[in-house]
Design an enzyme around this catalytic site. Sequence first.
Site, PDB file in Angstrom:
ATOM      1  N   GLY A  41       0.786  -1.235   0.000  1.00  0.00           N
ATOM      2  CA  GLY A  41       0.000   0.000   0.000  1.00  0.00           C
ATOM      3  C   GLY A  41       0.814   1.279   0.000  1.00  0.00           C
ATOM      4  O   GLY A  41       0.311   2.329   0.405  1.00  0.00           O
ATOM      5  N   SER A  42       2.063   1.221  -0.475  1.00  0.00           N
ATOM      6  CA  SER A  42       2.838   2.470  -0.481  1.00  0.00           C
ATOM      7  C   SER A  42       2.269   3.470  -1.497  1.00  0.00           C
ATOM      8  O   SER A  42       2.349   4.687  -1.282  1.00  0.00           O
ATOM      9  CB  SER A  42       4.316   2.194  -0.756  1.00  0.00           C
ATOM     10  OG  SER A  42       4.527   1.839  -2.089  1.00  0.00           O
TER      11      SER A  42
ATOM     12  N   HIS B  30       1.869   1.149 -13.027  1.00  0.00           N
ATOM     13  CA  HIS B  30       2.659  -0.034 -13.382  1.00  0.00           C
ATOM     14  C   HIS B  30       4.141   0.323 -13.292  1.00  0.00           C
ATOM     15  O   HIS B  30       4.550   1.387 -13.772  1.00  0.00           O
ATOM     16  CB  HIS B  30       2.303  -0.499 -14.795  1.00  0.00           C
ATOM     17  CG  HIS B  30       3.009  -1.763 -15.166  1.00  0.00           C
ATOM     18  ND1 HIS B  30       2.571  -3.003 -14.734  1.00  0.00           N
ATOM     19  CD2 HIS B  30       4.132  -1.978 -15.878  1.00  0.00           C
ATOM     20  CE1 HIS B  30       3.416  -3.920 -15.181  1.00  0.00           C
ATOM     21  NE2 HIS B  30       4.372  -3.328 -15.869  1.00  0.00           N
TER      22      HIS B  30
HETATM   23  C1  GAR Z   1       3.996  -1.216  -7.138  1.00  0.00           C
HETATM   24  O1  GAR Z   1       5.333  -1.211  -7.589  1.00  0.00           O
HETATM   25  C2  GAR Z   1       3.043  -1.212  -8.312  1.00  0.00           C
HETATM   26  O2  GAR Z   1       3.464  -0.438  -9.387  1.00  0.00           O
HETATM   27  C3  GAR Z   1       3.039  -2.674  -8.679  1.00  0.00           C
HETATM   28  O3  GAR Z   1       3.045  -3.358  -7.443  1.00  0.00           O
HETATM   29  C4  GAR Z   1       3.681  -2.537  -6.451  1.00  0.00           C
HETATM   30  C5  GAR Z   1       2.728  -2.362  -5.282  1.00  0.00           C
HETATM   31  O4  GAR Z   1       3.317  -1.676  -4.219  1.00  0.00           O
HETATM   32  N1  GAR Z   1       1.913  -3.000  -9.492  1.00  0.00           N
HETATM   33  C6  GAR Z   1       1.961  -3.878 -10.489  1.00  0.00           C
HETATM   34  O5  GAR Z   1       2.941  -4.540 -10.751  1.00  0.00           O
HETATM   35  C7  GAR Z   1       0.670  -4.005 -11.281  1.00  0.00           C
HETATM   36  N2  GAR Z   1       0.874  -4.783 -12.468  1.00  0.00           N
HETATM   37  P1  GAR Z   1       2.436  -0.970  -3.089  1.00  0.00           P
HETATM   38  O6  GAR Z   1       1.426  -2.010  -2.583  1.00  0.00           O
HETATM   39  O7  GAR Z   1       3.428  -0.613  -2.028  1.00  0.00           O
HETATM   40  O8  GAR Z   1       1.751   0.220  -3.683  1.00  0.00           O
END
Ligand code: GAR
Length: 205
Positions: free
Chosen positions: A15-16, A112
Amino acid sequence: MLKQVRIGVLVSGGGSNLQALIDAQQAGKLPDGQLALVLSDRPGIRALERAREAGIPALAFDRKAEGAQAVEQRMLEALEQQHIQVVVLAGFLMILSPIFIRKYAGRILNVHPSLLPAFGGKGFYGLKVHQAALERGVQVTGATVHLVNEIPDGGRILLQQPVRVRRGDTAETLQRRVMEQAEWKLLPRATQMLCRRIIKEEHHG
Ligand code: GAR
């Protein structure tokens, strides 16, 4: 007249990116939107805590136990009940069905962690994206925010930010830098842009 667009954020992990949206809202950088609901397809994740800490209503579903179709249906119901107008996929790893996508056509954003169309589509998510980029030997990667259509990672690109790969980078160090230098800046900016556009459209009828 519509004052603020109601935003639903869908999450699957840390969830950052949700946190970046919360921080932007608190800093007055999301004046045309309101973070109104957070939905996850997994219980017990950090993203849900972040929502609760910020006072945003949050609901967790369980894709493993209930199946993707049932979870998607319940998410749609929750979004409708809360009158959500814009859906932001912030580290949401479930692929949405055409039914969902049509309901929110032109109003779903995804972040992404690469410069699309490189390293996108089915199977490219999270650390796997950065592993693939390092294996290929790219010198520049980055992040993309795009509108969601029925092709995974295939919708219209709204914002992109390049990030240089450094010698000695691992998937983890690269992921962190792409988040800091690109994702956390682009996602709030694109969300505000879309909300602004919706308000203008409603205003001009
Ligand atoms: C992020 O890097 C986002 O871009 C990626 O997952 C991570 C989630 O981090 N999303 C994908 O790869 C979608 N295809 P977060 O939960 O800390 O926001």
